[in-house]
Enzyme design. Structure first.
Site, PDB file in Angstrom:
ATOM      1  N   GLY A  12      19.809 -36.785 -12.798  1.00 50.63           N
ATOM      2  CA  GLY A  12      18.531 -37.344 -13.250  1.00 50.63           C
ATOM      3  C   GLY A  12      18.254 -38.757 -12.785  1.00 50.63           C
ATOM      4  O   GLY A  12      17.541 -39.502 -13.456  1.00 50.63           O
ATOM      5  N   SER A  13      18.770 -39.134 -11.606  1.00 54.36           N
ATOM      6  CA  SER A  13      18.452 -40.497 -11.138  1.00 54.36           C
ATOM      7  C   SER A  13      16.979 -40.599 -10.749  1.00 54.36           C
ATOM      8  O   SER A  13      16.357 -41.651 -10.938  1.00 54.36           O
ATOM      9  CB  SER A  13      19.365 -40.920  -9.985  1.00 54.36           C
ATOM     10  OG  SER A  13      19.111 -40.171  -8.827  1.00 54.36           O
ATOM     11  N   LEU A  93      11.283 -21.211  -8.803  1.00 58.19           N
ATOM     12  CA  LEU A  93      10.388 -20.755  -9.865  1.00 58.19           C
ATOM     13  C   LEU A  93       9.946 -19.321  -9.603  1.00 58.19           C
ATOM     14  O   LEU A  93       9.850 -18.880  -8.454  1.00 58.19           O
ATOM     15  CB  LEU A  93       9.158 -21.655  -9.937  1.00 58.19           C
ATOM     16  CG  LEU A  93       9.422 -23.112 -10.317  1.00 58.19           C
ATOM     17  CD1 LEU A  93       8.119 -23.890 -10.330  1.00 58.19           C
ATOM     18  CD2 LEU A  93      10.120 -23.235 -11.662  1.00 58.19           C
ATOM     19  N   HIS A 109      12.786 -33.177  -2.085  1.00 59.05           N
ATOM     20  CA  HIS A 109      13.915 -32.547  -1.396  1.00 59.05           C
ATOM     21  C   HIS A 109      14.529 -33.572  -0.437  1.00 59.05           C
ATOM     22  O   HIS A 109      13.800 -34.270   0.267  1.00 59.05           O
ATOM     23  CB  HIS A 109      13.415 -31.314  -0.634  1.00 59.05           C
ATOM     24  CG  HIS A 109      14.513 -30.601   0.086  1.00 59.05           C
ATOM     25  ND1 HIS A 109      15.471 -29.860  -0.571  1.00 59.05           N
ATOM     26  CD2 HIS A 109      14.828 -30.543   1.401  1.00 59.05           C
ATOM     27  CE1 HIS A 109      16.323 -29.370   0.312  1.00 59.05           C
ATOM     28  NE2 HIS A 109      15.959 -29.770   1.509  1.00 59.05           N
ATOM     29  N   ASP A 142       6.820 -20.199  -4.778  1.00 65.06           N
ATOM     30  CA  ASP A 142       7.980 -19.418  -5.224  1.00 65.06           C
ATOM     31  C   ASP A 142       9.023 -19.240  -4.132  1.00 65.06           C
ATOM     32  O   ASP A 142       9.910 -18.403  -4.253  1.00 65.06           O
ATOM     33  CB  ASP A 142       7.523 -18.057  -5.775  1.00 65.06           C
ATOM     34  CG  ASP A 142       6.889 -17.189  -4.688  1.00 65.06           C
ATOM     35  OD1 ASP A 142       6.374 -17.758  -3.696  1.00 65.06           O
ATOM     36  OD2 ASP A 142       6.910 -15.954  -4.826  1.00 65.06           O
ATOM     37  N   ASP A 145      12.097 -24.789  -1.325  1.00 70.81           N
ATOM     38  CA  ASP A 145      11.758 -25.982  -0.541  1.00 70.81           C
ATOM     39  C   ASP A 145      10.618 -25.717   0.440  1.00 70.81           C
ATOM     40  O   ASP A 145      10.669 -26.110   1.612  1.00 70.81           O
ATOM     41  CB  ASP A 145      13.010 -26.510   0.195  1.00 70.81           C
ATOM     42  CG  ASP A 145      14.145 -26.793  -0.772  1.00 70.81           C
ATOM     43  OD1 ASP A 145      13.858 -27.232  -1.894  1.00 70.81           O
ATOM     44  OD2 ASP A 145      15.306 -26.552  -0.421  1.00 70.81           O
TER      45      ASP A 145
END
Ligand code: GRF
Length: 187
Positions: A12-13, A93, A109, A142, A145
């Site tokens: 979580g940076s 997703l 990304h 979906d 990347d």
């Protein structure tokens, strides 16, 4: 105030950079929920410390991928967010979720897409002899990347770079680029 949901799986940076930008007023928005698919994601601690509502939708609590997708979809539906930000969320997703929220979900990304999708991007860049590494913010569909590119930032790969040093360099770029893009999209 614009509402932001952030999805994480780990450290979580990037989440932290966005929290800091919201606090400083650099982003005119509020993180209303941080959702993690991993119970022990360190990003959950960061969110709690910042007083943000957190939710775990753990991979392990569902019998099937479909059930996980349903739970995530309904959690996202509950909050009418202006922006859903994937920040180290390590899951693709479902088509339903991606289609429903297309244009409102973004991802970062650690490569110069369309080069080096997936994992180990820094190794891939070094092994391919690339001159530049970097990061890309893109709309989410979906596929992994994929989706329309919104912004990219690059950094020179030097001869002494390892995957680790390149990762650090790129993370520094990410922490500047992601808040900047979010600020732009919300204004
Ligand atoms: C970042 O490198 C991001 O580009 C990728 O996953 C990593 C997440 O790092 N999608 P962190 O959890 O934000 O520290």
């Amino acid at each position: 105030m614009k509402k932001i949901i952030i999805l994480i799986s780990g450290n979580g940076s990037n989440l932290q950079a966005i929290i800091d930008s919201c606090k400083s007023g650099n982003i005119d928005g509020e993180i209303v929920s941080v959702i993690s698919n991993k119970e022990n994601a360190y990003g959950i601690q960061r969110a709690m410390k910042a007083g943000i509502t957190t939710k775990i939708i753990s991979d392990d609590s569902f019998n099937s991928r479909e059930e996980f997708d349903k739970a995530l979809f309904s959690s996202l539906m509950e909050i009418e967010a202006d922006l859903i930000v994937l920040a180290g969320f390590m899951k693709i997703l479902s088509k339903k979720t991606a289609d429903h929220f297309y244009g409102k979900i973004i991802n970062i990304h650690p490569s110069l897409l369309p080069k080096h999708k997936g994992l180990n991007t820094h190794e891939k860049a070094i092994n391919s002899g690339d001159k530049y590494g970097g990061c890309t913010v893109h709309h989410v569909n979906d596929r992994m990347d994929d989706g329309e590119i919104i912004a990219q930032q690059k950094v020179i790969i030097t001869s002494d770079d390892t995957a680790d040093t390149l990762k650090q360099k790129v993370l520094e770029l990410e922490h500047k680029l992601y808040p900047k893009v979010i600020r732009g999209l919300l204004s």
